[in-house]
Design a protein around this motif. Structure first.
Motif, PDB file in Angstrom:
ATOM      1  N   ARG A  28       5.538   7.946   8.433  1.00 45.39           N
ATOM      2  CA  ARG A  28       5.935   9.361   8.428  1.00 45.39           C
ATOM      3  C   ARG A  28       5.908   9.920   7.005  1.00 45.39           C
ATOM      4  N   ASP A  29       6.445   9.171   6.061  1.00 46.79           N
ATOM      5  CA  ASP A  29       6.465   9.646   4.674  1.00 46.79           C
ATOM      6  C   ASP A  29       5.054   9.738   4.093  1.00 46.79           C
ATOM      7  N   ALA A  30       4.205   8.766   4.436  1.00 52.53           N
ATOM      8  CA  ALA A  30       2.834   8.781   3.932  1.00 52.53           C
ATOM      9  C   ALA A  30       2.063   9.983   4.465  1.00 52.53           C
ATOM     10  N   VAL A  31       2.232  10.278   5.752  1.00 60.93           N
ATOM     11  CA  VAL A  31       1.545  11.424   6.346  1.00 60.93           C
ATOM     12  C   VAL A  31       2.085  12.727   5.760  1.00 60.93           C
ATOM     13  N   ASN A  32       3.378  12.779   5.489  1.00 56.21           N
ATOM     14  CA  ASN A  32       3.944  13.961   4.825  1.00 56.21           C
ATOM     15  C   ASN A  32       3.320  14.173   3.448  1.00 56.21           C
ATOM     16  N   ASP A  76      -4.354   7.359   1.911  1.00 58.34           N
ATOM     17  CA  ASP A  76      -5.201   7.135   3.083  1.00 58.34           C
ATOM     18  C   ASP A  76      -5.233   5.658   3.461  1.00 58.34           C
ATOM     19  N   ASN A  77      -5.307   4.787   2.456  1.00 58.51           N
ATOM     20  CA  ASN A  77      -5.303   3.347   2.727  1.00 58.51           C
ATOM     21  C   ASN A  77      -3.988   2.916   3.367  1.00 58.51           C
ATOM     22  N   ALA A  78      -2.886   3.466   2.854  1.00 54.73           N
ATOM     23  CA  ALA A  78      -1.576   3.122   3.406  1.00 54.73           C
ATOM     24  C   ALA A  78      -1.451   3.600   4.848  1.00 54.73           C
ATOM     25  N   ILE A  79      -1.863   4.827   5.110  1.00 58.04           N
ATOM     26  CA  ILE A  79      -1.781   5.369   6.471  1.00 58.04           C
ATOM     27  C   ILE A  79      -2.586   4.507   7.440  1.00 58.04           C
ATOM     28  N   ALA A  80      -3.802   4.152   7.048  1.00 54.25           N
ATOM     29  CA  ALA A  80      -4.654   3.342   7.922  1.00 54.25           C
ATOM     30  C   ALA A  80      -3.996   1.996   8.234  1.00 54.25           C
ATOM     31  N   LYS A  81      -3.427   1.363   7.215  1.00 56.16           N
ATOM     32  CA  LYS A  81      -2.797   0.049   7.421  1.00 56.16           C
ATOM     33  C   LYS A  81      -1.528   0.171   8.260  1.00 56.16           C
ATOM     34  N   LEU A  82      -0.726   1.184   8.004  1.00 56.90           N
ATOM     35  CA  LEU A  82       0.522   1.365   8.744  1.00 56.90           C
ATOM     36  C   LEU A  82       0.245   1.679  10.215  1.00 56.90           C
ATOM     37  N   VAL A  83      -0.750   2.505  10.465  1.00 53.27           N
ATOM     38  CA  VAL A  83      -1.131   2.801  11.852  1.00 53.27           C
ATOM     39  C   VAL A  83      -1.588   1.522  12.547  1.00 53.27           C
ATOM     40  N   TRP A  84      -2.420   0.759  11.857  1.00 50.81           N
ATOM     41  CA  TRP A  84      -2.920  -0.502  12.417  1.00 50.81           C
ATOM     42  C   TRP A  84      -1.777  -1.457  12.713  1.00 50.81           C
ATOM     43  N   PHE A  85      -0.843  -1.576  11.775  1.00 51.30           N
ATOM     44  CA  PHE A  85       0.270  -2.505  11.966  1.00 51.30           C
ATOM     45  C   PHE A  85       1.138  -2.075  13.144  1.00 51.30           C
ATOM     46  N   LEU A 136       0.832  -1.203   0.000  1.00 54.01           N
ATOM     47  CA  LEU A 136       0.000   0.000   0.000  1.00 54.01           C
ATOM     48  C   LEU A 136       0.869   1.256   0.000  1.00 54.01           C
ATOM     49  N   PHE A 137       1.954   1.227   0.741  1.00 46.97           N
ATOM     50  CA  PHE A 137       2.858   2.385   0.758  1.00 46.97           C
ATOM     51  C   PHE A 137       3.449   2.633  -0.628  1.00 46.97           C
ATOM     52  N   ASN A 138       3.838   1.562  -1.312  1.00 43.98           N
ATOM     53  CA  ASN A 138       4.435   1.712  -2.636  1.00 43.98           C
ATOM     54  C   ASN A 138       3.431   2.135  -3.695  1.00 43.98           C
ATOM     55  N   MET A 139       2.144   2.067  -3.373  1.00 44.24           N
ATOM     56  CA  MET A 139       1.117   2.508  -4.308  1.00 44.24           C
ATOM     57  C   MET A 139       0.851   4.007  -4.211  1.00 44.24           C
ATOM     58  N   ILE A 140       1.435   4.679  -3.222  1.00 42.77           N
ATOM     59  CA  ILE A 140       1.261   6.127  -3.077  1.00 42.77           C
ATOM     60  C   ILE A 140       1.911   6.828  -4.259  1.00 42.77           C
ATOM     61  N   ARG A 141       1.199   7.742  -4.878  1.00 39.94           N
ATOM     62  CA  ARG A 141       1.683   8.369  -6.114  1.00 39.94           C
ATOM     63  C   ARG A 141       2.172   9.800  -5.949  1.00 39.94           C
ATOM     64  N   GLY A 142       2.035  10.378  -4.773  1.00 41.41           N
ATOM     65  CA  GLY A 142       2.539  11.729  -4.571  1.00 41.41           C
ATOM     66  C   GLY A 142       1.428  12.712  -4.265  1.00 41.41           C
ATOM     67  N   PRO A 143       1.802  13.897  -3.780  1.00 35.75           N
ATOM     68  CA  PRO A 143       0.808  14.876  -3.329  1.00 35.75           C
ATOM     69  C   PRO A 143       0.029  15.550  -4.447  1.00 35.75           C
ATOM     70  N   GLU A 144       0.404  15.335  -5.696  1.00 44.09           N
ATOM     71  CA  GLU A 144      -0.318  15.943  -6.808  1.00 44.09           C
ATOM     72  C   GLU A 144      -1.496  15.089  -7.260  1.00 44.09           C
ATOM     73  N   ASN A 145      -1.630  13.886  -6.695  1.00 45.58           N
ATOM     74  CA  ASN A 145      -2.630  12.937  -7.161  1.00 45.58           C
ATOM     75  C   ASN A 145      -3.703  12.685  -6.106  1.00 45.58           C
ATOM     76  N   ASP A 146      -4.735  11.944  -6.523  1.00 41.11           N
ATOM     77  CA  ASP A 146      -5.774  11.515  -5.592  1.00 41.11           C
ATOM     78  C   ASP A 146      -5.130  10.764  -4.420  1.00 41.11           C
ATOM     79  N   GLN A 147      -5.673  10.987  -3.219  1.00 40.44           N
ATOM     80  CA  GLN A 147      -5.027  10.472  -2.010  1.00 40.44           C
ATOM     81  C   GLN A 147      -5.692   9.221  -1.440  1.00 40.44           C
ATOM     82  N   THR A 148      -6.496   8.527  -2.221  1.00 38.34           N
ATOM     83  CA  THR A 148      -7.125   7.299  -1.730  1.00 38.34           C
ATOM     84  C   THR A 148      -6.079   6.276  -1.322  1.00 38.34           C
ATOM     85  N   ASP A 149      -5.071   6.074  -2.165  1.00 36.25           N
ATOM     86  CA  ASP A 149      -4.016   5.106  -1.842  1.00 36.25           C
ATOM     87  C   ASP A 149      -3.224   5.550  -0.613  1.00 36.25           C
TER      88      ASP A 149
END
Length: 274
Positions: free
Chosen positions: A185-189, A158-167, A143-156
């Motif tokens: 940290r990088d995902a939240v940034n 948000d999914n990564a943050i939720a999973k990382l927090v849970w883990f 999920l973290f590697n699916m993050i595309r950057g701050p210029e794109n839709d943030q669904t991925d």
């Protein structure tokens, strides 16, 4: 498995998708093409010549194909043969092993959505505390590697943050927990940078109230991120645009107190003087 099932597979293998003969889900990136279907057909045909232990022979041959591709670092095609094992046969040690290996190979092939799907299936089909933890970590990484950057839709994101927090909360003693914290940290940034970009867009359009609102959200919700200093600068300019100099000065005071070395402090001070 009865020979009738193989006959059904052979009749459909070249003309229909795998979901039509026992595959329980489709893939985002791992597509079964004609080449793979012909190879599976050939393996089944050859096994038919030896009616004893047909299932074991087919599983062994499919696994050999998977391993041969993996040896060439072709984890994409290797994963397909592992999936064929898990979908064509009921539980055996070979199926179990293939089911746990498939998400790891999909991850190596950088097919992250498929890795998530396969790992979730492994957790459901082969529950075990140790392997479950490994699969959850693989899902978090994917999920973290699916993050595309701050210029794109943030669904991925948000999914990564939720999973990382849970883990992090569920497996605080995992050996890779520092990696997980770094990814979080990088995902939240990234998420905060997306919100800041919206604020900057509104500021550029001179929609000062909307800009101030977005930047306040960055400061309030993402206090430890790298976007905060620039968000305070954005708020300073927004409040100045609204004619609210006291609020603008308060933003500069926060910058001075918390980020005295930031380049945005100097820019904010200049914004007050205009």
């Amino acid at each position: 498995m009865s020979w009738l099932r193989y006959v059904g597979i052979l009749a459909l293998i070249l003309v229909t998708p795998l979901t039509s003969y026992g595959f329980s889900f489709s893939f985002e990136s791992l597509k079964f093409g004609g080449c793979e279907r012909l190879q599976i057909k050939k393996i089944i045909d050859e096994a038919a010549q030896n009616p004893v232990n047909k299932d074991a022979v087919i599983m062994a041959d499919l696994r050999a194909k998977a391993d041969a591709f993996a040896a060439k670092n072709d984890y994409c095609r290797g994963t397909k043969y592992l999936v064929a094992i898990t979908q064509l046969f009921y539980y055996t040690p070979t199926v179990h092993e293939a089911g746990l290996l498939a998400p790891q190979w999909a991850y190596k092939a950088t097919y992250y959505r498929d890795a998530v799907q396969l790992a979730q299936q492994a957790i459901e089909k082969y529950p075990d505390p140790k392997t479950d933890e490994e699969m959850h970590l693989l899902i978090a990484r994917s999920l973290f590697n699916m993050i595309r950057g701050p210029e794109n839709d943030q669904t991925d994101t948000d999914n990564a943050i939720a999973k990382l927090v849970w883990f992090e909360e569920t497996y605080p003693k995992n050996p890779e927990i520092q990696e997980v914290k770094g990814m979080l940290r990088d995902a939240v940034n990234t998420r905060s940078a997306y919100e800041l970009n919206i604020g900057k867009f509104y500021l550029k359009k001179k929609k000062y109230m909307a800009a101030a609102h977005r930047c306040f959200g960055v400061i309030n919700n993402y206090q430890s991120t790298t976007s905060v200093p620039e968000a305070l600068f954005c708020m300073t300019k927004s409040y100045m645009g609204l004619g609210k100099k006291d609020e603008a000065e308060a933003s500069v005071a926060l910058l001075r107190q918390n980020f005295p070395e930031s380049e945005w402090l100097e820019k904010s001070v200049k914004a007050l003087e205009k």
